[in-house]
Design a protein around this motif. Structure first.
Motif, mmCIF file in Angstrom:
data_model
loop_
_atom_site.group_PDB
_atom_site.id
_atom_site.type_symbol
_atom_site.label_atom_id
_atom_site.label_comp_id
_atom_site.label_asym_id
_atom_site.label_seq_id
_atom_site.Cartn_x
_atom_site.Cartn_y
_atom_site.Cartn_z
ATOM 1 N N PRO A 1 -39.144 -7.773 12.977
ATOM 2 C CA PRO A 1 -38.431 -8.082 11.733
ATOM 3 C C PRO A 1 -37.026 -8.635 11.911
ATOM 4 O O PRO A 1 -36.431 -9.109 10.948
ATOM 5 N N GLU A 2 -36.489 -8.613 13.133
ATOM 6 C CA GLU A 2 -35.097 -9.019 13.314
ATOM 7 C C GLU A 2 -34.898 -10.109 14.353
ATOM 8 O O GLU A 2 -33.771 -10.581 14.534
ATOM 9 N N ASP A 3 -35.931 -10.519 15.072
ATOM 10 C CA ASP A 3 -35.762 -11.567 16.071
ATOM 11 C C ASP A 3 -37.052 -12.365 16.213
ATOM 12 O O ASP A 3 -38.112 -11.957 15.738
ATOM 13 N N TYR A 4 -36.935 -13.518 16.872
ATOM 14 C CA TYR A 4 -38.079 -14.416 16.969
ATOM 15 C C TYR A 4 -37.950 -15.302 18.195
ATOM 16 O O TYR A 4 -36.929 -15.302 18.890
ATOM 17 N N LEU A 5 -38.996 -16.050 18.456
ATOM 18 C CA LEU A 5 -39.052 -17.004 19.565
ATOM 19 C C LEU A 5 -39.157 -18.403 18.971
ATOM 20 O O LEU A 5 -39.865 -18.620 17.992
ATOM 21 N N PRO B 1 -34.688 -15.705 9.012
ATOM 22 C CA PRO B 1 -36.071 -16.188 8.950
ATOM 23 C C PRO B 1 -37.113 -15.232 9.504
ATOM 24 O O PRO B 1 -38.301 -15.347 9.161
ATOM 25 N N ALA B 2 -36.737 -14.300 10.370
ATOM 26 C CA ALA B 2 -37.736 -13.470 11.055
ATOM 27 C C ALA B 2 -38.671 -12.735 10.089
ATOM 28 O O ALA B 2 -39.892 -12.707 10.317
ATOM 29 N N PRO B 3 -38.176 -12.129 9.000
ATOM 30 C CA PRO B 3 -39.098 -11.408 8.118
ATOM 31 C C PRO B 3 -40.111 -12.297 7.411
ATOM 32 O O PRO B 3 -41.118 -11.799 6.894
#
Length: 207
Positions: free
Chosen positions: A49-53, A143-145
């Protein structure tokens, strides 16, 4: 202190790089979009919910900026690989003051409904051979959520540096995320250790 926001894989062709990462992780990526100010485009994967690739490439239909693109993409060649990471902060100007020289100048950026401020180096390269994080502050919701959760999580991000002590000190001024590990090495490199539905996967250079 800032928080790890996302990790970045550079690629020379977005479709091919995305497919290579999907094969490595066993999960599909999601479309991102175009960054008009930088002439780049991307695909995304939730890391929770708080980070992404992010997989990013020069957009062949885009327009180049008046300076080198972010993430040193103008000079990037070879296989798709993990090249950078980003830290989000609440006060971008204060974070730039706390960090080493060369982190960049703030740009106001948008992609669709997203808006953020991000420090972009004038020559496209980040300090310590690219191992320092890019700094940004979100002005829109994160954007992560909004990304579909595929069950992939970042367990450790290993920064390999010929200057580990200096890098450790510089990073510690910006974030104390326990997933960041810094090791001595002859050449700068980054490896992400991910937990996927199929088991653990280490992502560096995708060959």
């Amino acid at each position: 202190m800032g928080e790890l926001d996302h990790i970045v894989l550079n690629t020379t062709a977005l479709d091919a790089g995305t497919a290579r990462l999907e094969a490595a992780l066993g999960v599909p990526m999601q479309p991102g979009g175009q960054h008009a100010a930088m002439g780049t485009h991307n695909t995304l994967l939730s890391l929770g919910p708080e980070d992404y690739l992010e997989v990013i490439a020069i957009d062949p239909d885009g327009t180049a900026p008046d300076q080198p693109r972010w993430y040193d993409l103008d000079r990037f060649e070879g296989p798709t690989r993990l090249c950078h990471w980003a830290v989000r902060v609440s006060d971008l100007d204060a974070a730039l003051d706390a960090g080493p020289d060369g982190l960049g100048t703030p740009w106001s950026l948008t992609r669709g409904a997203l808006s953020w401020r991000m420090a972009v180096p004038a020559d496209g390269t980040l300090p310590f051979g690219g191992l320092m994080p890019a700094l940004l502050s979100w002005e829109s919701p994160h954007p992560a959520p909004t990304l579909q959760d595929r069950g992939v999580r970042l367990e450790r991000l290993t920064l390999q540096s010929p200057e580990p002590d200096a890098l450790r000190d510089a990073v510690a001024r910006l974030t104390n995320d326990p997933r960041i590990h810094i090791e001595a090495a002859r050449e700068p490199d980054i490896v992400a250790h991910l937990q996927t539905p199929g088991g653990p996967v280490a992502i560096g250079t995708l060959t």
